[in-house]
Design an enzyme around this catalytic site. Structure first.
Site, mmCIF file in Angstrom:
data_model
loop_
_atom_site.group_PDB
_atom_site.id
_atom_site.type_symbol
_atom_site.label_atom_id
_atom_site.label_comp_id
_atom_site.label_asym_id
_atom_site.label_seq_id
_atom_site.Cartn_x
_atom_site.Cartn_y
_atom_site.Cartn_z
ATOM 1 N N ASP A 265 -3.512 -2.309 -0.467
ATOM 2 C CA ASP A 265 -2.467 -1.308 -0.229
ATOM 3 C C ASP A 265 -2.169 -0.460 -1.479
ATOM 4 O O ASP A 265 -2.515 -0.832 -2.593
ATOM 5 C CB ASP A 265 -1.152 -1.998 0.177
ATOM 6 N N HIS A 407 -3.170 -5.381 -3.707
ATOM 7 C CA HIS A 407 -2.995 -3.972 -4.064
ATOM 8 C C HIS A 407 -4.074 -3.545 -5.054
ATOM 9 O O HIS A 407 -4.209 -4.159 -6.118
ATOM 10 C CB HIS A 407 -1.606 -3.757 -4.676
HETATM 11 NI NI NI Z 1 2.895 -0.898 -0.134
#
Ligand code: NI
Length: 456
Positions: A265, A407
């Site tokens: 993400d 991430h």
């Molecule tokens: Ni996010």
């Protein structure tokens, strides 16, 4: 359908035509050399002007005449009733019918302005649509695949009306817009498909105040192609984006494996995402990126590379806002802008959505109309920024069908994910994208479910 004249212009035109007719001062009907037909009447009490095209099709003609007769009768009744009343200004009736054809559909628009005292003109809009091939009257739903597709179009209509309001510094009332664009056929009686998309005209009062006049929006084909029946789509714009075909893997090799979907993400990030892409082949891995629309422009090349390599590209919205706190327009805006941005780069619009913080109500899902992918392994990589901790968390919780959230804006997260892959590969896991996992599991992703994992 995009009428050139605003209301004031139309009234001016009406007054001009009244002046011309007044000098003749008698009633007559004629058809001129062109296809236009005119009916003009003028007395000291009222002026009446009707323009309509000569149309060969009997059924359409019948409907047009029905409309004209009905409107005229209504007007003449008022004129008759007021015979003994002294009037300060002449009553006026102006009816205009226009017709056009595009892709086998005949469009007829009928507009009446009448004045019978009071503060302003009364307006009446009516439209007809005829399929030249099937020889039947149709409505806007006819062009869409099903009810749901039609409904998705109405969400976009809502969005474009609100957007028009803010672009032109008018404050449209959200409730009025909501009601006026709700998915009923009555709200969409005036439309036209043009080269740029679906034009919709909302008469005064429907979505805005009388003073704002009629509201015209165009929903571009890029937005509605997927909802339209195939023969009504216009993909010429899509084709101008040079499409490169991504690498597709043979899924047979994963059939008997335990599966894990790594999802990344908040990117893309040119340095960290490229670093990840450099290393995926080591583990025969493909992953899923949920990217932020706001980061696309600065990281185009790596996004395209990720896509062509065979990874999934999904949306993580534009600005990483909590969608549950946004208005309908805000939600659609976050989703749509991101999809448009991604499409600019990879040539296709994403279908997967990871809402920030995992927040999205069922109403929000309806507006977004994407497959919502959440997660069930979260090593809190953003918090600890420690590759070993990230790796250990993933390894410890790993199971078949898991979806891992990390991430790719942190090197420690990418390293942690790669370390986990190294270990889990030994344990018989394969690393697949969300699309691959769904296919391998025989799951047909829908628009209502939030997918946390895809267990067998
Ligand atoms: Ni996010």
């Amino acid at each position: 359908m995009k009428r050139k004249l605003n209301k004031r212009g139309k009234i001016a035109l009406t007054i001009l035509s009244i002046m011309i007719v007044s000098s003749v001062s008698l009633a007559f009907i004629y058809a001129d050399n062109t296809t236009e037909k005119h009916i003009l009447e003028s007395t000291d009490r009222y002026d009446l002007k009707i323009d309509y095209p000569s149309i060969k099709n009997k059924k359409i003609k019948e409907k047009i005449m029905e409309y004209i007769d009905g409107q005229k009768e209504e007007f003449m009744n008022i004129v008759k009733k007021s015979e003994d009343i002294e009037i300060s200004s002449k009553y006026d009736f102006n009816l205009n019918v226009t017709s056009s054809e595009r892709n086998g559909i005949t469009y007829v628009n009928m507009l009446t302005y009448s004045y019978t005292g009071g503060a302003h003109y009364i307006r009446d809009d009516n439209s007809l649509y005829w399929d030249n091939e099937t020889k039947e009257f149709i409505d806007l739903k006819y062009f869409f695949q099903d009810e749901e597709s039609f409904k998705q179009m109405t969400n976009l209509a809502y969005y474009y009306v609100i957007k028009l309001g803010s672009d032109e510094d008018k404050n449209f009332d959200e409730l009025l817009v909501k009601r006026g664009t709700a998915p009923t056929i009555d709200n969409y009686r005036h439309f036209k498909f043009t080269d740029s998309g679906l034009e919709i005209m909302f008469p005064p009062y429907q979505v805005a105040s009388w003073a704002d006049g009629e509201i015209n929006i165009t929903i571009p084909y890029e937005d509605i192609n997927k909802y339209l029946k195939e023969q009504y789509r216009d993909t010429t714009k899509d084709e101008t984006v040079a499409k490169e075909v991504p690498n597709i893997r043979d899924l047979e090799q994963f059939k008997d494996k335990k599966l894990i979907a790594f999802t990344f993400d908040d990117g893309p990030s040119t340095s960290n995402t490229n670093y990840l892409l450099d290393n995926l082949d080591k583990y025969n891995a493909r992953v899923t990126f949920f990217v932020l629309g706001s980061r696309v422009d600065n990281n185009k090349d790596v996004l395209k590379r990720a896509y062509l390599q065979g990874n999934d590209i999904g949306s993580h919205t534009y600005n990483h806002r909590n969608l549950n706190l946004l208005s309908d327009e805000g939600i659609i805006d976050e989703v749509k802008r991101t999809n448009d941005k991604i499409k600019e780069v990879i040539g296709v619009s994403p279908t997967l959505l990871r809402p920030p913080y995992g927040n999205l109500t069922s109403h929000g899902k309806e507006l977004a109309n994407m497959h919502v992918i959440l997660w069930n392994i979260d090593p809190l990589d953003w918090k600890y920024k420690d590759k070993n901790r990230v790796a250990n968390e993933i390894i410890e919780h790993a199971h078949d069908g898991a979806i891992v959230l990390v991430h790719d804006i942190y090197k420690s997260s990418v390293d942690g994910a790669l370390l986990a892959m190294e270990e889990l590969e030994k344990e018989g896991y394969a690393f697949v994208t969300i699309t691959e996992m769904a296919e391998l599991r025989g799951i047909d992703l829908d628009y209502q479910t939030s997918y946390f994992s895809m267990k067998k």
